[in-house]
Design an enzyme around this catalytic site. Structure first.
Site, mmCIF file in Angstrom:
data_model
loop_
_atom_site.group_PDB
_atom_site.id
_atom_site.type_symbol
_atom_site.label_atom_id
_atom_site.label_comp_id
_atom_site.label_asym_id
_atom_site.label_seq_id
_atom_site.Cartn_x
_atom_site.Cartn_y
_atom_site.Cartn_z
ATOM 1 N N ASP A 46 21.561 -108.114 -30.489
ATOM 2 C CA ASP A 46 20.643 -108.800 -31.409
ATOM 3 C C ASP A 46 20.459 -107.870 -32.600
ATOM 4 N N SER A 83 5.713 -121.712 -39.973
ATOM 5 C CA SER A 83 4.785 -120.782 -39.323
ATOM 6 C C SER A 83 5.139 -119.352 -39.743
ATOM 7 N N TYR A 92 21.689 -119.906 -52.914
ATOM 8 C CA TYR A 92 20.273 -120.068 -53.269
ATOM 9 C C TYR A 92 19.572 -118.729 -53.385
ATOM 10 N N LYS A 107 18.313 -114.144 -48.331
ATOM 11 C CA LYS A 107 19.640 -113.996 -48.938
ATOM 12 C C LYS A 107 19.533 -113.345 -50.323
ATOM 13 N N PRO A 145 29.499 -118.189 -49.373
ATOM 14 C CA PRO A 145 30.202 -119.449 -49.126
ATOM 15 C C PRO A 145 29.455 -120.608 -49.793
ATOM 16 N N GLY A 146 30.214 -121.572 -50.271
ATOM 17 C CA GLY A 146 29.605 -122.849 -50.628
ATOM 18 C C GLY A 146 29.466 -123.674 -49.362
HETATM 19 C C1 HXC Z 1 10.395 -125.190 -37.936
HETATM 20 C C2 HXC Z 1 11.203 -123.635 -36.451
HETATM 21 C C3 HXC Z 1 12.413 -124.356 -36.318
HETATM 22 C C4 HXC Z 1 12.559 -125.555 -37.074
HETATM 23 C C5 HXC Z 1 12.513 -122.594 -35.061
HETATM 24 N N1 HXC Z 1 11.333 -122.554 -35.658
HETATM 25 N N2 HXC Z 1 13.216 -123.678 -35.451
HETATM 26 N N3 HXC Z 1 10.212 -124.032 -37.255
HETATM 27 N N4 HXC Z 1 11.514 -125.937 -37.870
HETATM 28 N N5 HXC Z 1 13.650 -126.294 -37.017
HETATM 29 C C6 HXC Z 1 10.290 -121.566 -35.463
HETATM 30 C C7 HXC Z 1 9.782 -121.536 -34.034
HETATM 31 O O1 HXC Z 1 8.842 -122.562 -33.798
HETATM 32 C C8 HXC Z 1 9.164 -120.142 -33.952
HETATM 33 O O2 HXC Z 1 7.915 -120.089 -34.586
HETATM 34 C C9 HXC Z 1 10.102 -119.318 -34.827
HETATM 35 O O3 HXC Z 1 10.796 -120.239 -35.676
HETATM 36 C C10 HXC Z 1 11.117 -118.551 -34.007
HETATM 37 O O4 HXC Z 1 11.788 -119.463 -33.151
HETATM 38 P P1 HXC Z 1 12.537 -118.996 -31.824
HETATM 39 O O5 HXC Z 1 13.253 -120.174 -31.285
HETATM 40 O O6 HXC Z 1 11.589 -118.262 -30.936
HETATM 41 O O7 HXC Z 1 13.537 -117.901 -32.431
HETATM 42 P P2 HXC Z 1 14.873 -117.289 -31.866
HETATM 43 O O8 HXC Z 1 15.084 -117.652 -30.428
HETATM 44 O O9 HXC Z 1 14.883 -115.873 -32.272
HETATM 45 O O10 HXC Z 1 16.031 -118.116 -32.645
HETATM 46 C C11 HXC Z 1 16.204 -117.966 -34.009
HETATM 47 C C12 HXC Z 1 16.418 -119.302 -34.722
HETATM 48 C C13 HXC Z 1 17.584 -120.109 -34.108
HETATM 49 C C14 HXC Z 1 16.684 -118.989 -36.178
HETATM 50 C C15 HXC Z 1 15.163 -120.146 -34.617
HETATM 51 O O11 HXC Z 1 17.804 -121.305 -34.829
HETATM 52 C C16 HXC Z 1 18.862 -119.342 -34.093
HETATM 53 O O12 HXC Z 1 19.111 -118.575 -33.166
HETATM 54 N N6 HXC Z 1 19.720 -119.473 -35.126
HETATM 55 C C17 HXC Z 1 20.962 -118.672 -35.243
HETATM 56 C C18 HXC Z 1 22.046 -119.464 -35.878
HETATM 57 C C19 HXC Z 1 21.649 -120.004 -37.235
HETATM 58 O O13 HXC Z 1 20.484 -120.126 -37.583
HETATM 59 N N7 HXC Z 1 22.682 -120.409 -37.991
HETATM 60 C C20 HXC Z 1 22.471 -120.983 -39.291
HETATM 61 C C21 HXC Z 1 23.180 -120.195 -40.287
HETATM 62 S S1 HXC Z 1 23.676 -121.359 -41.540
HETATM 63 P P3 HXC Z 1 6.511 -120.204 -33.752
HETATM 64 O O14 HXC Z 1 5.465 -120.084 -34.797
HETATM 65 O O15 HXC Z 1 6.525 -121.545 -33.066
HETATM 66 O O16 HXC Z 1 6.521 -119.066 -32.774
HETATM 67 C C22 HXC Z 1 23.113 -120.870 -42.989
HETATM 68 C C23 HXC Z 1 23.495 -121.805 -44.078
HETATM 69 C C24 HXC Z 1 22.952 -121.354 -45.405
HETATM 70 O O17 HXC Z 1 22.467 -119.897 -43.125
HETATM 71 C C25 HXC Z 1 23.202 -122.318 -46.529
HETATM 72 C C26 HXC Z 1 22.807 -123.742 -46.293
HETATM 73 C C27 HXC Z 1 22.790 -124.589 -47.528
HETATM 74 P P1 NAP Z 2 26.533 -120.224 -37.408
HETATM 75 O O1 NAP Z 2 27.810 -120.779 -36.834
HETATM 76 O O2 NAP Z 2 25.253 -120.751 -36.943
HETATM 77 O O3 NAP Z 2 26.622 -118.662 -37.186
HETATM 78 C C1 NAP Z 2 25.551 -117.797 -37.125
HETATM 79 C C2 NAP Z 2 25.972 -116.653 -36.234
HETATM 80 O O4 NAP Z 2 24.986 -115.634 -36.273
HETATM 81 C C3 NAP Z 2 26.134 -117.078 -34.769
HETATM 82 O O5 NAP Z 2 27.394 -116.648 -34.299
HETATM 83 C C4 NAP Z 2 25.013 -116.345 -34.046
HETATM 84 O O6 NAP Z 2 25.459 -115.912 -32.762
HETATM 85 C C5 NAP Z 2 24.789 -115.151 -34.963
HETATM 86 N N1 NAP Z 2 23.415 -114.658 -34.875
HETATM 87 C C6 NAP Z 2 22.285 -115.333 -35.176
HETATM 88 N N2 NAP Z 2 21.208 -114.574 -34.942
HETATM 89 C C7 NAP Z 2 21.678 -113.386 -34.500
HETATM 90 C C8 NAP Z 2 21.054 -112.187 -34.088
HETATM 91 N N3 NAP Z 2 19.714 -112.051 -34.098
HETATM 92 N N4 NAP Z 2 21.832 -111.144 -33.691
HETATM 93 C C9 NAP Z 2 23.179 -111.263 -33.677
HETATM 94 N N5 NAP Z 2 23.828 -112.372 -34.055
HETATM 95 C C10 NAP Z 2 23.086 -113.430 -34.457
HETATM 96 O O7 NAP Z 2 26.521 -120.361 -39.002
HETATM 97 P P2 NAP Z 2 27.672 -120.301 -40.116
HETATM 98 O O8 NAP Z 2 27.631 -121.567 -40.851
HETATM 99 O O9 NAP Z 2 28.956 -119.852 -39.525
HETATM 100 O O10 NAP Z 2 27.092 -119.196 -41.069
HETATM 101 C C11 NAP Z 2 27.665 -117.898 -41.170
HETATM 102 C C12 NAP Z 2 27.154 -117.224 -42.420
HETATM 103 O O11 NAP Z 2 27.498 -117.990 -43.563
HETATM 104 C C13 NAP Z 2 25.647 -117.049 -42.443
HETATM 105 O O12 NAP Z 2 25.351 -115.805 -43.062
HETATM 106 C C14 NAP Z 2 25.196 -118.186 -43.314
HETATM 107 O O13 NAP Z 2 23.958 -117.936 -43.922
HETATM 108 C C15 NAP Z 2 26.327 -118.242 -44.314
HETATM 109 N N6 NAP Z 2 26.472 -119.546 -45.005
HETATM 110 C C16 NAP Z 2 27.041 -120.593 -44.387
HETATM 111 C C17 NAP Z 2 27.251 -121.765 -45.086
HETATM 112 C C18 NAP Z 2 27.959 -122.939 -44.473
HETATM 113 O O14 NAP Z 2 28.243 -123.914 -45.176
HETATM 114 N N7 NAP Z 2 28.312 -122.924 -43.211
HETATM 115 C C19 NAP Z 2 26.824 -121.865 -46.414
HETATM 116 C C20 NAP Z 2 26.225 -120.781 -47.015
HETATM 117 C C21 NAP Z 2 26.075 -119.614 -46.305
HETATM 118 P P3 NAP Z 2 24.462 -115.873 -31.474
HETATM 119 O O15 NAP Z 2 23.726 -117.174 -31.468
HETATM 120 O O16 NAP Z 2 25.425 -115.682 -30.349
HETATM 121 O O17 NAP Z 2 23.586 -114.679 -31.694
#
Ligand code: HXC
Ligand code: NAP
Length: 291
Positions: A78, A120, A162, A177, A203-204
């Protein structure tokens, strides 16, 4: 006519073997863009370390990268915890055929759409902790090892556009970011004199099968994803991977402190007469804020 399609999957822009003998650490390298980036390093000869939290993601990364012939080490980590980050680097150093990574791709991040007024404190903290703090902890750990050893390295931080524009519906991620982009610029100057290159890669829109339900649900509100891009198409995963391998390659050694945007010019698509304003709550199909 859309921007032309890139060469097919499996093509490489750099000479074969560019990363022979190199170890590349990709955080979040078992899913989506991280896996795509790791794949391009693997095709060019790198041994890959995948670090993330979930076993199923680590295993998916291992399978995909081993299919490409790469040596793969997976480490549960993590990135919010600096000790776990140090442990991941220790594991690479100790493993046969790996060693101290010379390339770090800070790809792992966290994100979900939520109106700022509903967010939150823990939701804010969680996204900033993973996306900004985790990226710093990984960068710091790798730099300290290389500074101590007197060896060069290349760090790539995956961002989002963004960082420049703000991200309505994603205040936590956009702020994090922006911090990452700014941090790249600082670290590149601090560590350049020690042979450590630091760049950003933005990335876009790159849809993929591993997207979280939150992100996919948000994206699925737009049916015409290609038509909404100036390129008239979304990104192909390998296009981002090629950009990452270029930034870490010998051919980009004088590129540092730069953030390369791979988005077909989508983020510059602004005019004084943008489409009518729709609140974030409406975009997300939510009713009025009720406190
Ligand atoms: C509102 C939310 C929420 C949601 C979680 N939370 N999801 N709040 N809407 N959809 C809140 C929870 O209620 C909690 O607050 C807090 O966030 C932490 O949640 P946990 O589930 O305890 O956290 P955790 O287990 O550490 O998981 C982290 C996570 C999860 C971010 C919530 O989604 C995750 O593991 N994501 C990793 C992969 C990821 O996010 N990939 C996206 C990358 S794409 P409270 O107050 O209830 O305790 C990307 C694209 C960018 O970045 C560009 C796009 C245009
Ligand atoms: P994704 O598939 O959800 O990947 C996120 C990765 O981060 C997962 O492999 C997850 O693995 C890992 N991760 C999350 N929390 C972590 C933690 N606490 N410790 C270690 N690993 C963690 O998303 P994605 O679309 O490929 O995105 C990759 C990157 O591109 C991100 O930086 C995102 O912001 C950026 N991005 C993506 C897009 C898009 O169009 N997809 C656009 C703009 C930017 P585990 O769950 O196993 O930890």
């Amino acid at each position: 006519m859309p921007l032309l399609e890139p060469p097919p999957v499996g093509a490489t822009a750099l000479p074969a073997g560019t990363f022979d003998g190199a170890t590349v650490l990709v955080t979040g390298g078992g899913t989506g863009l991280g896996k795509a980036i790791a794949s391009e390093f693997a095709r060019l000869g790198a041994a890959i370390v995948v670090a993330s939290r979930k076993d199923e993601h680590l295993e998916a990364g291992r399978v995909a990268l081993e299919e490409l012939g790469a040596a793969v080490l997976t480490v549960a980590c993590d990135i919010r915890d600096p000790d776990q980050v140090a442990g991941a680097v220790d594991a690479a150093v100790a493993a046969d055929g790996f060693g101290l990574p010379s390339v770090l791709v800070n790809n792992a991040a966290a994100n979900f759409p939520v109106p700022a007024e509903d967010m939150s404190p823990n939701a804010w903290r969680t996204v900033v902790d993973i996306t900004l703090n985790g990226t710093f902890f990984c960068s710091r750990e790798l730099a300290r090892r290389h500074l101590a050893a007197g060896t060069p390295a290349s760090i790539i931080c995956v961002g989002a556009s963004y960082a420049w524009t703000g991200g309505p519906g994603f205040a936590h991620s956009a702020a994090a970011k922006a911090g990452v982009k700014n941090m790249v610029e600082t670290l590149a100057v601090e560590w350049g004199p020690y042979g450590i290159q630091v760049n950003g890669l933005v990335p876009g829109l790159f849809p993929h099968a591993d997207m979280t339900a939150d992100i996919r649900g948000n994206l699925d509100r737009t049916s015409e994803k290609d038509a909404c891009q100036p390129a008239l198409r979304v990104g192909r995963l390998r296009e981002l991977g090629w950009a990452a391998t270029f930034l870490a390659s010998p051919y980009a050694r004088f590129v540092s402190g730069h953030t390369l945007v791979v988005d077909g010019a989508n983020w510059q698509r602004r005019t004084l007469t943008n489409p009518p304003v729709i609140t974030v709550r409406e975009q997300m199909g939510m009713g009025p804020f009720e406190g």
